[in-house]
Design an enzyme around this catalytic site. Structure first.
Site, PDB file in Angstrom:
ATOM      1  N   SER A 199     -42.939  12.267   1.610  1.00 21.59           N
ATOM      2  CA  SER A 199     -43.595  13.677   2.409  1.00 21.59           C
ATOM      3  C   SER A 199     -42.876  14.313   2.148  1.00 21.59           C
ATOM      4  CB  SER A 199     -43.326  13.449   3.717  1.00 21.59           C
ATOM      5  OG  SER A 199     -42.110  13.399   4.010  1.00 21.59           O
ATOM      6  N   LYS A 200     -42.003  16.086   2.277  1.00 23.76           N
ATOM      7  CA  LYS A 200     -41.658  16.922   2.080  1.00 23.76           C
ATOM      8  C   LYS A 200     -39.572  15.957   2.633  1.00 23.76           C
ATOM      9  CE  LYS A 200     -43.999  20.918   2.043  1.00 23.76           C
ATOM     10  NZ  LYS A 200     -44.415  22.135   2.719  1.00 23.76           N
ATOM     11  N   ARG A 201     -39.536  15.281   2.998  1.00 23.14           N
ATOM     12  CA  ARG A 201     -39.250  14.636   3.789  1.00 23.14           C
ATOM     13  C   ARG A 201     -37.832  13.950   3.118  1.00 23.14           C
ATOM     14  NH1 ARG A 201     -38.365  10.399   7.005  1.00 23.14           N
ATOM     15  NH2 ARG A 201     -40.219   9.191   7.234  1.00 23.14           N
TER      16      ARG A 201
END
Length: 467
Positions: A242-244
């Site tokens: 994911s973006k994290r």
């Protein structure tokens, strides 16, 4: 002739997972002298945007993935409708008038009975006749595929091995929506047939779609491509990327100063390997790439490993190239690049210490504008006993040939004349001219900065020394 394709939906940017899929498709086609096609699946009219299309094209261009296309599904609506009519005429598809409310009610009843929610085939011609169903006036039907009721559908996945599914597990999927727009499973089959795609290389989130698509191929009497489903990419914690974790736009990596060849190298190693090779050029990737060495297990995206790899590419990169890449970052930092040393010379001096072009530019700022040292640096390094030696150095630097060897000789001569240890002169000098205590060798820094700038900065900072 090998023909592969990458078929993104333009509802966002080109992210890491999509870029890796595109890379594998591209490398396989290039390896075999084939064709790599970019096809934009833009039938989601509420979410598809021109900005997303441009982001995908920009990402592909930056990574160096050349392609045939792009082709757009919305330009091919007449073709999908014609194929749907062909399937209806051959008895492989039919019009379905079930409303959303009816289908929601059907699924609720199935869930209540503990059954898997699925369409019940009520508008198959024989079922509609038996149940006495009549098309509502002015209704706009969808077109559904008549999935086989018996037997199994199977294929040999080039990554996962043999996969089989019973047709009893598959219901009659929608091919065309009521507005004439194709669904994913229908559009992709028609496109792959028309574009004579030989190898479908995609993420393993599409494995469940493949049996449905194979049945459509067979209904159209079309040759099947070979399928290769690539395992997903996970974050370092084992969760879906994911973006994290760093699953951001490919172009954000450019904005952060990563080199495209480093990112391509890293993406290639996410789930594929060639022995123990860690660093290799794009040309080597094309030479070595195969589907047999794609891992069956998910790959893990490690931002620190990417930074390390990018640092290795920076060290071996052409200085002129790095200088050009640094310039936008320097301008953004308020530097006047035109009135400073050539960026290529600065890059050559600093590239051993940076992991990204952005870090390289951050370290280069003092070459283009004087930085005032922090008070604690002055307190630590601006000693009274060094002031006389630095004034002497300033005078001597004004008359020597300005090259690193002569600068170094002058530094040593001043140290000897004033009976100092070298750091007692070099550290305050470094702080005076750069505003920081951490730089490459001070004589190399002075050479690149230039005589006039060095002397001007020294004279200004000498006023801050204790008398």
């Amino acid at each position: 002739m090998i023909r592969t394709r990458f078929a993104p939906s333009p509802t966002g940017y080109l992210h890491i997972g999509g870029a890796r899929t595109a890379l594998f498709c591209w490398a396989y086609a290039k390896k075999h002298g084939g064709t790599f096609i970019l096809r934009v699946e833009d039938t989601d009219r509420t979410r598809s945007t021109a900005e997303s299309v441009n982001a995908i094209l920009d990402g592909m261009g930056w990574l160096g993935l050349d392609y045939d296309g792009p082709y757009f599904q919305m330009d091919r609506l007449d073709r999908y409708r014609a194929v749907a009519e062909q399937l209806i005429g051959d008895g492989h598809a039919y019009h379905c008038y079930a409303t959303k409310e009816e289908l929601d009610e059907l699924r609720e009843r199935q869930r209540a009975r503990g059954e898997k929610p699925r369409y019940d085939g009520r508008w198959r011609p024989e079922n509609a006749q038996r149940m006495g169903l009549k098309p509502p006036p002015d209704a706009r039907p969808v077109v559904r595929f008549r999935n086989p009721d018996t037997d199994i559908v199977g294929f040999s996945d080039l990554v996962k091995g043999p996969i089989t599914v019973s047709n009893e597990e598959l219901d009659d999927l929608v091919l065309l929506r009521a507005d004439g727009i194709p669904t994913y499973n229908f559009g992709v089959v028609v496109d792959d047939i028309d574009m004579t795609i030989t190898h479908v290389i995609r993420g393993d989130d599409h494995v469940n779609n493949t049996p449905r698509q194979i049945n459509i191929y067979r209904a159209l009497c079309a040759a099947l491509p070979k399928f290769a489903h690539v395992p997903m990419i996970l974050g370092t914690d084992g969760e879906r990327l994911s973006k994290r974790h760093g699953a951001v736009s490919v172009m954000q990596y450019r904005e952060e100063g990563f080199l495209p060849d480093a990112l391509v190298n890293y993406l290639a190693r996410l789930g594929w390997s060639h022995g123990d090779e860690e660093m290799f050029s794009t040309e080597r990737l094309v030479e070595w790439f195969d589907l047999g060495h794609i891992s069956k297990s998910p790959a893990r995206f490690d931002p620190e490993k990417l930074r390390w790899l990018n640092a290795q590419y920076l060290k071996s990169a052409d200085d002129g190239r790095l200088g050009g890449l640094m310039e936008p970052f320097l301008v953004r930092a308020g530097c006047d690049v035109l009135h400073g040393p050539p960026p290529a010379k600065v890059a050559a001096l600093l590239k051993e210490r940076a992991a990204t072009v952005e870090e390289l530019a951050d370290a280069a700022v003092y070459f283009y504008r004087a930085l005032e040292p922090a008070a604690e640096l002055k307190e630590k390094h601006y000693a009274r006993e060094a002031r006389t030696a630095l004034k002497d150095l300033c005078e001597r630097l004004g008359s020597i040939e300005w090259e690193r060897e002569r600068i170094n000789e002058t530094l040593k001569a001043v140290v000897a004349a004033h009976k100092l240890k070298f750091p007692k002169l070099a550290m305050p000098l470094r702080v005076m001219v750069t505003g920081t205590a951490e730089t490459p060798s001070v004589d190399a820094v002075l050479e690149v900065l230039g005589r006039d700038e060095v002397l001007a900065r020294m004279e200004k900072q000498l006023q801050a020394f204790p008398e």
